[in-house]
Motif scaffolding. Structure first.
Motif, PDB file in Angstrom:
ATOM      1  N   UNK A   8       0.815  -0.927  -0.017  1.00  0.00           N
ATOM      2  CA  UNK A   8       0.015   0.032   0.216  1.00  0.00           C
ATOM      3  C   UNK A   8       0.773   1.207  -0.088  1.00  0.00           C
ATOM      4  N   UNK A   9       0.747   2.042  -1.054  1.00  0.00           N
ATOM      5  CA  UNK A   9       1.694   3.112  -1.248  1.00  0.00           C
ATOM      6  C   UNK A   9       0.960   4.331  -1.606  1.00  0.00           C
ATOM      7  N   UNK A  10       1.519   5.542  -1.214  1.00  0.00           N
ATOM      8  CA  UNK A  10       1.155   6.773  -1.745  1.00  0.00           C
ATOM      9  C   UNK A  10       1.414   7.003  -3.098  1.00  0.00           C
ATOM     10  N   UNK A  11       0.135   7.403  -3.811  1.00  0.00           N
ATOM     11  CA  UNK A  11       0.292   7.413  -5.194  1.00  0.00           C
ATOM     12  C   UNK A  11       0.525   8.720  -5.583  1.00  0.00           C
ATOM     13  N   UNK A  12       1.453   9.154  -6.508  1.00  0.00           N
ATOM     14  CA  UNK A  12       1.997  10.440  -6.721  1.00  0.00           C
ATOM     15  C   UNK A  12       0.942  11.435  -7.424  1.00  0.00           C
ATOM     16  N   UNK A  56       3.282   7.881   4.081  1.00  0.00           N
ATOM     17  CA  UNK A  56       3.513   8.967   2.902  1.00  0.00           C
ATOM     18  C   UNK A  56       5.054   9.039   2.376  1.00  0.00           C
ATOM     19  N   UNK A  57       6.095   8.911   3.627  1.00  0.00           N
ATOM     20  CA  UNK A  57       7.397   8.997   3.143  1.00  0.00           C
ATOM     21  C   UNK A  57       8.185   7.742   2.531  1.00  0.00           C
ATOM     22  N   UNK A  58       7.241   6.556   2.388  1.00  0.00           N
ATOM     23  CA  UNK A  58       7.343   5.374   1.660  1.00  0.00           C
ATOM     24  C   UNK A  58       8.202   4.200   2.695  1.00  0.00           C
TER      25      UNK A  58
END
Length: 72
Positions: A8-12, A56-58
Protein backbone atom coordinates in the motif's frame (compact mmCIF):
# COMPACT_ATOMS: atom_id res chain seq x y z
CA UNK A 1 9.90 -10.59 0.62
CA UNK A 2 7.53 -12.73 -1.40
CA UNK A 3 7.20 -11.75 -5.08
CA UNK A 4 3.40 -11.83 -4.70
CA UNK A 5 3.51 -9.41 -1.76
CA UNK A 6 1.12 -6.48 -1.88
CA UNK A 7 2.17 -2.94 -0.98
CA UNK A 8 0.00 0.00 0.00
CA UNK A 9 1.79 3.12 -1.23
CA UNK A 10 1.03 6.81 -1.69
CA UNK A 11 0.16 7.44 -5.32
CA UNK A 12 2.03 10.42 -6.85
CA UNK A 13 -1.14 11.55 -8.64
CA UNK A 14 -3.20 11.39 -5.44
CA UNK A 15 -4.80 8.75 -3.29
CA UNK A 16 -3.33 5.42 -2.21
CA UNK A 17 -2.41 2.51 -4.43
CA UNK A 18 -2.24 -1.25 -4.12
CA UNK A 19 0.88 -2.47 -5.89
CA UNK A 20 2.32 -5.96 -6.32
CA UNK A 21 5.95 -6.38 -5.31
CA UNK A 22 8.27 -5.97 -8.31
CA UNK A 23 5.57 -4.50 -10.55
CA UNK A 24 5.98 -1.12 -12.18
CA UNK A 25 2.20 -0.66 -12.42
CA UNK A 26 -0.32 -0.34 -9.62
CA UNK A 27 -3.25 -2.73 -9.25
CA UNK A 28 -5.68 0.06 -8.40
CA UNK A 29 -5.73 3.53 -6.85
CA UNK A 30 -8.14 4.39 -4.03
CA UNK A 31 -9.16 7.79 -2.66
CA UNK A 32 -8.22 6.86 0.90
CA UNK A 33 -5.70 4.62 2.58
CA UNK A 34 -8.31 2.54 4.44
CA UNK A 35 -9.90 1.32 1.19
CA UNK A 36 -6.50 0.49 -0.29
CA UNK A 37 -5.55 -1.49 2.82
CA UNK A 38 -8.81 -3.46 2.75
CA UNK A 39 -8.27 -4.43 -0.90
CA UNK A 40 -4.56 -5.15 -0.44
CA UNK A 41 -5.32 -7.37 2.56
CA UNK A 42 -7.94 -9.32 0.60
CA UNK A 43 -5.46 -9.91 -2.24
CA UNK A 44 -2.67 -10.94 0.16
CA UNK A 45 -4.99 -13.40 1.94
CA UNK A 46 -6.15 -14.86 -1.37
CA UNK A 47 -2.58 -15.25 -2.65
CA UNK A 48 -1.21 -16.44 0.72
CA UNK A 49 1.37 -13.67 0.70
CA UNK A 50 2.34 -10.58 2.69
CA UNK A 51 0.94 -7.07 2.96
CA UNK A 52 3.22 -4.07 3.47
CA UNK A 53 1.64 -0.77 4.45
CA UNK A 54 3.81 2.25 3.68
CA UNK A 55 3.59 5.79 5.02
CA UNK A 56 3.61 8.99 2.99
CA UNK A 57 7.43 8.97 3.18
CA UNK A 58 7.59 5.47 1.68
CA UNK A 59 8.79 3.72 4.84
CA UNK A 60 7.06 0.49 5.86
CA UNK A 61 4.80 1.19 8.83
CA UNK A 62 3.19 -2.22 9.16
CA UNK A 63 3.51 -5.73 7.77
CA UNK A 64 0.96 -8.55 7.83
CA UNK A 65 1.73 -12.08 6.69
CA UNK A 66 -0.85 -14.54 5.41
CA UNK A 67 1.69 -17.17 4.31
CA UNK A 68 1.02 -19.37 7.34
CA UNK A 69 -2.61 -19.65 6.28
CA UNK A 70 -1.38 -21.78 3.35
CA UNK A 71 -0.28 -24.52 5.75
CA UNK A 72 -3.73 -24.93 7.32
Amino acid sequence: MNSKSQHIVKNPSGGWAVKRSGSSRVTKVYLNKKEAIERGRAIAKNQKSELYIHGVDGKVLEKDSYIMDAEK
